[in-house]
Every structure is written in structure tokens, then in C-alpha cells.
Design a protein around this motif. Structure first.
Motif, PDB file in Angstrom:
ATOM      1  N   TYR A  35      -6.307  -4.721  -1.374  1.00  0.00           N
ATOM      2  CA  TYR A  35      -5.202  -4.159  -0.611  1.00  0.00           C
ATOM      3  C   TYR A  35      -4.845  -2.818  -1.235  1.00  0.00           C
ATOM      4  CZ  TYR A  35      -2.361  -5.976  -4.464  1.00  0.00           C
ATOM      5  OH  TYR A  35      -1.846  -6.243  -5.705  1.00  0.00           O
ATOM      6  N   GLU A  36      -4.130  -2.012  -0.480  1.00  0.00           N
ATOM      7  CA  GLU A  36      -3.726  -0.692  -0.959  1.00  0.00           C
ATOM      8  C   GLU A  36      -2.541  -0.857  -1.903  1.00  0.00           C
ATOM      9  OE1 GLU A  36      -4.525   3.144  -1.435  1.00  0.00           O
ATOM     10  OE2 GLU A  36      -5.604   1.936   0.037  1.00  0.00           O
ATOM     11  N   HIS A  37      -2.755  -0.573  -3.168  1.00  0.00           N
ATOM     12  CA  HIS A  37      -1.692  -0.696  -4.174  1.00  0.00           C
ATOM     13  C   HIS A  37      -0.737   0.492  -4.076  1.00  0.00           C
ATOM     14  CE1 HIS A  37       0.465  -0.998  -7.902  1.00  0.00           C
ATOM     15  NE2 HIS A  37      -0.068   0.117  -8.351  1.00  0.00           N
ATOM     16  N   ASP A  38       0.552   0.197  -4.081  1.00  0.00           N
ATOM     17  CA  ASP A  38       1.584   1.224  -4.077  1.00  0.00           C
ATOM     18  C   ASP A  38       2.075   1.417  -5.508  1.00  0.00           C
ATOM     19  OD1 ASP A  38       3.810   2.850  -3.806  1.00  0.00           O
ATOM     20  OD2 ASP A  38       4.905   1.488  -2.479  1.00  0.00           O
ATOM     21  N   PRO A  39       1.805   2.568  -6.122  1.00  0.00           N
ATOM     22  CA  PRO A  39       2.233   2.789  -7.501  1.00  0.00           C
ATOM     23  C   PRO A  39       3.741   2.657  -7.707  1.00  0.00           C
ATOM     24  CG  PRO A  39       0.761   4.543  -6.781  1.00  0.00           C
ATOM     25  CD  PRO A  39       1.074   3.704  -5.584  1.00  0.00           C
ATOM     26  N   ALA A  40       4.523   2.770  -6.648  1.00  0.00           N
ATOM     27  CA  ALA A  40       5.976   2.657  -6.756  1.00  0.00           C
ATOM     28  C   ALA A  40       6.461   1.209  -6.615  1.00  0.00           C
ATOM     29  CB  ALA A  40       6.647   3.529  -5.689  1.00  0.00           C
ATOM     30  N   ALA A  41       5.554   0.263  -6.414  1.00  0.00           N
ATOM     31  CA  ALA A  41       5.943  -1.138  -6.231  1.00  0.00           C
ATOM     32  C   ALA A  41       6.682  -1.649  -7.462  1.00  0.00           C
ATOM     33  CB  ALA A  41       4.720  -2.003  -5.957  1.00  0.00           C
ATOM     34  N   ALA A  42       7.780  -2.358  -7.235  1.00  0.00           N
ATOM     35  CA  ALA A  42       8.596  -2.876  -8.333  1.00  0.00           C
ATOM     36  C   ALA A  42       7.914  -4.052  -9.029  1.00  0.00           C
ATOM     37  CB  ALA A  42       9.959  -3.300  -7.808  1.00  0.00           C
TER      38      ALA A  42
END
Length: 170
Positions: A35-42
Motif C-alpha cells: 500500500y502507499e505509505h503516508d510519511p505523515a501517518a501517526a
């Protein structure tokens, strides 16, 4: 001399992490989910559960703790947190604390947020939360942010030589 312009299909990035290599070598059935990882994910784990469309109870995070001076792997559902006292008790220790992130990365060979319980550089004592056995399959990091492995909890426990114990709290 003419060159032939052929487009090759893009290889799935899941090939070749130490975790997937370990599973393939062992002949274990598993599925890789990217999946596309979001670097801003908490929360890496909750991001994975949401991206995969599965319950956070079925996605497990890999945490490295120091139990009486020895690094130990704790695998717990992303819906909960690690009970350090329960982890220490599960391995016959007295005191547990979260490991220094640099030591965890150096010892496992993985980066924080992508530490897999499988294919680590150095085999560490591992404890898998007993709640894993309530599921047909669980998901754990494949060794890179944005990449998860789905497999039977019994296979995960067997390959990591894990102790099953209640080490998570809600």
C-alpha cells in the motif's frame, strides 16, 4: 544497430525483503500486501489496517524491548499497546523497557516502522500476543513501510520460535 524498446512489467516491490525470503525459504504460505505509505501517518500499524481494509485486531506491530539487558521482540495487535510487565514475565524477566530505536534497527536490520518479526539480522527472543490465535491469519510488517505479510499465526509463531502470551493491553 537498432535497440528494441520493450517495456517490462513493473516488478512488485515485495520481492526480496529478508522477511519474504525467510518465508519463501521455509516453504510457508503467505500473501504480501503493498500500500502507499503516508510519511505523515501517526501510526504505521493503524495506517496498514486501514489501507488493507482489515480490523486493527488482525494487524500486529513488531516492537523491540529491552528485558533485563536483552533485546526481545514483542508482537502485539495495533489496536492495543504493549504491557511491559507482562512481556518481562512471559520471558522470565524482571524488568522491561522499550529498546533504543537505533539499537533495534541495528540488531534487526530493519528501520523503525518497518521492523518485521521475520528475517531479522539477529534472532531475538520473541513473544507473540496470544490474541493472534483467534484469527485465521494475521498481518505483520514485511520489512518495509507500506508492505505487510499475511500468514497463519501458527506459522508466525513457529518461524520466530515465539512464546504465546497475553502481552497486549487495550
Amino acid at each position: 544497430m537498432a535497440t528494441k524498446n520493450t517495456k517490462r512489467p513493473k516488478r512488485q516491490q515485495s520481492a526480496g525483503t529478508p522477511a519474504t525470503v525467510a518465508l519463501t525459504t521455509a516453504g510457508t504460505d503467505f500473501t504480501v500486501h503493498a500500500y502507499e505509505h503516508d510519511p505523515a501517518a501517526a501510526s504505521y500499524g493503524e495506517e496498514a489496517a486501514q489501507a488493507l481494509g482489515v480490523s486493527p485486531d488482525q494487524v500486529f506491530k513488531t516492537l523491540i524491548a529491552d528485558v533485563d539487558g536483552e533485546l526481545t521482540v514483542a508482537v502485539v495487535p495495533v489496536s492495543g499497546s504493549l504491557d511491559l510487565k507482562a512481556l518481562a514475565a512471559a520471558v522470565g524477566g524482571k524488568r522491561a523497557a522499550m529498546a533504543d530505536p537505533a539499537a533495534a534497527e541495528r540488531t534487526t536490520g530493519y528501520v523503525r516502522g518497518g521492523i518485521s518479526p521475520l528475517g531479522q539480522r539477529k534472532r531475538l527472543r520473541t513473544v507473540l500476543d496470544a490474541s493472534a490465535s483467534a484469527h485465521d491469519t494475521v498481518c505483520v510488517s514485511a520489512g518495509r513501510r507500506g508492505l505487510e505479510i499475511e500468514l497463519a499465526p501458527s506459522a508466525l509463531a513457529s518461524l520466530t520460535h515465539a512464546t504465546l502470551a497475553r502481552i497486549a493491553r487495550p
